[in-house]
Structure formats: structure tokens, C-alpha cells
Write a protein that holds these residues in place. Sequence first.
Motif, PDB file in Angstrom:
ATOM      1  N   ASN A   1       0.806  -1.222   0.000  1.00  0.00           N
ATOM      2  CA  ASN A   1       0.000   0.000   0.000  1.00  0.00           C
ATOM      3  C   ASN A   1       0.841   1.274   0.000  1.00  0.00           C
ATOM      4  OD1 ASN A   1      -2.594  -1.383   0.153  1.00  0.00           O
ATOM      5  ND2 ASN A   1      -2.017  -1.904   2.258  1.00  0.00           N
ATOM      6  N   ALA A   2       1.916   1.263  -0.786  1.00  0.00           N
ATOM      7  CA  ALA A   2       2.828   2.402  -0.820  1.00  0.00           C
ATOM      8  C   ALA A   2       2.493   3.414  -1.911  1.00  0.00           C
ATOM      9  CB  ALA A   2       4.264   1.917  -1.010  1.00  0.00           C
ATOM     10  N   ILE A   3       1.611   3.066  -2.849  1.00  0.00           N
ATOM     11  CA  ILE A   3       1.271   3.968  -3.953  1.00  0.00           C
ATOM     12  C   ILE A   3      -0.021   4.703  -3.606  1.00  0.00           C
ATOM     13  CG2 ILE A   3       0.660   4.137  -6.395  1.00  0.00           C
ATOM     14  CD1 ILE A   3       2.439   1.751  -6.932  1.00  0.00           C
ATOM     15  N   THR A   4       0.055   6.020  -3.547  1.00  0.00           N
ATOM     16  CA  THR A   4      -1.096   6.818  -3.108  1.00  0.00           C
ATOM     17  C   THR A   4      -1.776   7.576  -4.235  1.00  0.00           C
ATOM     18  OG1 THR A   4       0.394   8.657  -2.555  1.00  0.00           O
ATOM     19  CG2 THR A   4      -0.150   7.098  -0.794  1.00  0.00           C
ATOM     20  N   HIS A   5      -1.071   7.807  -5.335  1.00  0.00           N
ATOM     21  CA  HIS A   5      -1.729   8.427  -6.480  1.00  0.00           C
ATOM     22  C   HIS A   5      -0.913   8.213  -7.771  1.00  0.00           C
ATOM     23  CE1 HIS A   5       0.967  11.881  -5.487  1.00  0.00           C
ATOM     24  NE2 HIS A   5       0.971  12.056  -6.787  1.00  0.00           N
ATOM     25  N   LEU A   6      -1.599   8.268  -8.866  1.00  0.00           N
ATOM     26  CA  LEU A   6      -0.972   8.174 -10.184  1.00  0.00           C
ATOM     27  C   LEU A   6      -1.480   9.339 -11.014  1.00  0.00           C
ATOM     28  CD1 LEU A   6      -1.543   4.337 -10.747  1.00  0.00           C
ATOM     29  CD2 LEU A   6       0.669   5.444 -10.295  1.00  0.00           C
ATOM     30  N   HIS A   7      -0.547   9.973 -11.712  1.00  0.00           N
ATOM     31  CA  HIS A   7      -0.923  11.158 -12.477  1.00  0.00           C
ATOM     32  C   HIS A   7      -0.316  11.083 -13.872  1.00  0.00           C
ATOM     33  CE1 HIS A   7      -1.960  15.303 -13.389  1.00  0.00           C
ATOM     34  NE2 HIS A   7      -0.704  15.539 -13.690  1.00  0.00           N
ATOM     35  N   HIS A   8      -1.143  11.281 -14.879  1.00  0.00           N
ATOM     36  CA  HIS A   8      -0.654  11.308 -16.261  1.00  0.00           C
ATOM     37  C   HIS A   8      -0.304  12.749 -16.632  1.00  0.00           C
ATOM     38  CE1 HIS A   8      -1.471   7.145 -17.377  1.00  0.00           C
ATOM     39  NE2 HIS A   8      -2.581   7.233 -16.655  1.00  0.00           N
ATOM     40  N   ASN A   9       0.962  13.018 -16.800  1.00  0.00           N
ATOM     41  CA  ASN A   9       1.388  14.369 -17.202  1.00  0.00           C
ATOM     42  C   ASN A   9       0.947  14.661 -18.630  1.00  0.00           C
ATOM     43  OD1 ASN A   9       2.681  14.637 -14.718  1.00  0.00           O
ATOM     44  ND2 ASN A   9       4.619  13.847 -15.516  1.00  0.00           N
ATOM     45  N   GLN A  10       0.565  15.871 -18.824  1.00  0.00           N
ATOM     46  CA  GLN A  10       0.180  16.277 -20.188  1.00  0.00           C
ATOM     47  C   GLN A  10       1.428  16.622 -21.002  1.00  0.00           C
ATOM     48  OE1 GLN A  10      -2.946  16.199 -21.422  1.00  0.00           O
ATOM     49  NE2 GLN A  10      -3.582  15.332 -19.451  1.00  0.00           N
ATOM     50  N   VAL A  11       1.548  16.016 -22.163  1.00  0.00           N
ATOM     51  CA  VAL A  11       2.695  16.296 -23.037  1.00  0.00           C
ATOM     52  C   VAL A  11       2.438  17.569 -23.811  1.00  0.00           C
ATOM     53  CG1 VAL A  11       4.109  15.410 -24.899  1.00  0.00           C
ATOM     54  CG2 VAL A  11       3.117  13.829 -23.241  1.00  0.00           C
ATOM     55  N   SER A  12       3.391  18.490 -23.774  1.00  0.00           N
ATOM     56  CA  SER A  12       3.229  19.758 -24.493  1.00  0.00           C
ATOM     57  C   SER A  12       3.276  19.513 -25.991  1.00  0.00           C
ATOM     58  CB  SER A  12       4.352  20.734 -24.109  1.00  0.00           C
ATOM     59  OG  SER A  12       4.338  20.975 -22.717  1.00  0.00           O
ATOM     60  N   PRO A  13       2.406  20.193 -26.777  1.00  0.00           N
ATOM     61  CA  PRO A  13       2.399  20.007 -28.236  1.00  0.00           C
ATOM     62  C   PRO A  13       3.686  20.544 -28.853  1.00  0.00           C
ATOM     63  CG  PRO A  13       0.956  21.821 -27.586  1.00  0.00           C
ATOM     64  CD  PRO A  13       1.397  21.177 -26.314  1.00  0.00           C
TER      65      PRO A  13
END
Length: 253
Positions: A241-253
Motif C-alpha cells: 500500500n505504498a502507492i497513493t496516487h498516479l498522475h498522467h502528465n500532459q505532453v506539451s504540443p
Amino acid sequence: MSTQAAFAAALLDPQQPCPEGLCSANGADPASRFAVYRNNVQSSLINALADSYPVVVQLVGEEFFRAMAGSYVQSCPPQGPLINDYGKDFAGFIDHFEPAACVPYLADVARLERLRVQAYHAADAQPLSHAQIATALADPQALSELTVGLHPSLNLLTSAFAVVGIWAAHQQDASLVGVDLDHGQNALVLRNGLEVEVFTIDQGASTFIQNLRLGQPLSQALETAPAFDLSQTLALLISHNAITHLHHNQVSP
């Protein structure tokens, strides 16, 4: 020096005389009463260190530890009101405490024990469910920009000694037989629920997890890490239970 500063200095140094201006309502000798008070304060701080560093106590013995801790108390007085914070730099003190030089791994064992204290008192955070994590990891194209948030209690330690093996041995019979003391280990410390857990991980996994802690996306965190078993490492983090969030970074165009 102010009266308050002089009182504080004398309180931690038994070589200093009783501060001037003290009096006793019942006619008792102020110096004797102050000596009792000073002894109680120093004993309380030494006891607090012993509670935070039980394996260090076992490694050097009660008498040696109390003498070493007494020297620490005199040179490093508390800087805040929280007793749990006291002794956070004890390992650094041990590094330069010459009588402890014959136990070269002592300071790193103290570092590991300090990380356990920090993990226990770290902030709470709700872990992601296994299903949420599996969904996020199922998209190979998104992994290059996936940032992984880890539990606030998680920390790492790299040592030239077998710190986890030494610590683990003292949770059982305190025997170091069979422990290769000079075999360096990387430790992962985290709190799972109310339980603080300690694991041995290889250098690649330690580098990878540290990269994640620095905010690097999953793919970038992998690039600079020596070879390691990614699936095994992720399984360890997920199952505890060590992962608290996942975030997909937006790639700049």
C-alpha cells in the motif's frame, strides 16, 4: 548570557554550578534540588533516545549507550517541544563518537531506526486500490508520462553494511551469526497501516524508487536505474500500500 539561557545550559551540563538566584519555598538547599531536577531531565532525554534506538542499545549494551547518549544530550539539547523529534541527528553524532568506532555499522543502524520512527509518525495517506493501479499500468503508451505518488512514510537508506540483516537479527535472538556485516544493503522503510515495515531491496530498485520520489515519470525513473526487477519492485510497492496516487502528465504540443 540571559538567566534563562544560563539555567538551560546548567540543566544539561553536570559540570556547571547551580544557577544563581534559585530559592526553595521549604528551605531545602536549591543546589541539591536543582541537581535532582537536572538528573531527571537528562535521564528522561536518554530514555527517549533508548526508546528510539533499541537495536543500538542492544549492540553496545545499556551502560555504553547511556554514556554515549549522555554526551549527546550535553552537546545536542532539544530544539523543539516534540520528544519524538529528539535525536534525529543521533546517527551523525555516533559517526564522530570515537569510542563507538569499533562498531562501524552502528551509525547506519541508528539511521535505519530513525527512519522507522519517522515512518511511524508520518502523515496518513489513502493508498490506491490494486484495481486502480492495474488500470493505469495497463496502458503502455501512457507509462512514459505516468507519475507515481508514494506514501509519506516511505524512505530509503543505502549502507555499506548489512543494516537490515543486523536490525532483523535483533528482532529475534539478537545473534549476528550468519550475517555478513560488510555486505552492503539498501533498505526500504514504510508504514503499512499501523505497522512500520523494513525491506531489503537492490540498488536498482532503490534508485528507481528514489527517482519516483523526486517526481520523475515512470519511464524516466527507469532510465537511470541500474538493472533490477521492475515487476517485483512494483509488486512490493502495491502489496504494501505504498502507492497513493498516479498522475498522467500532459505532453506539451
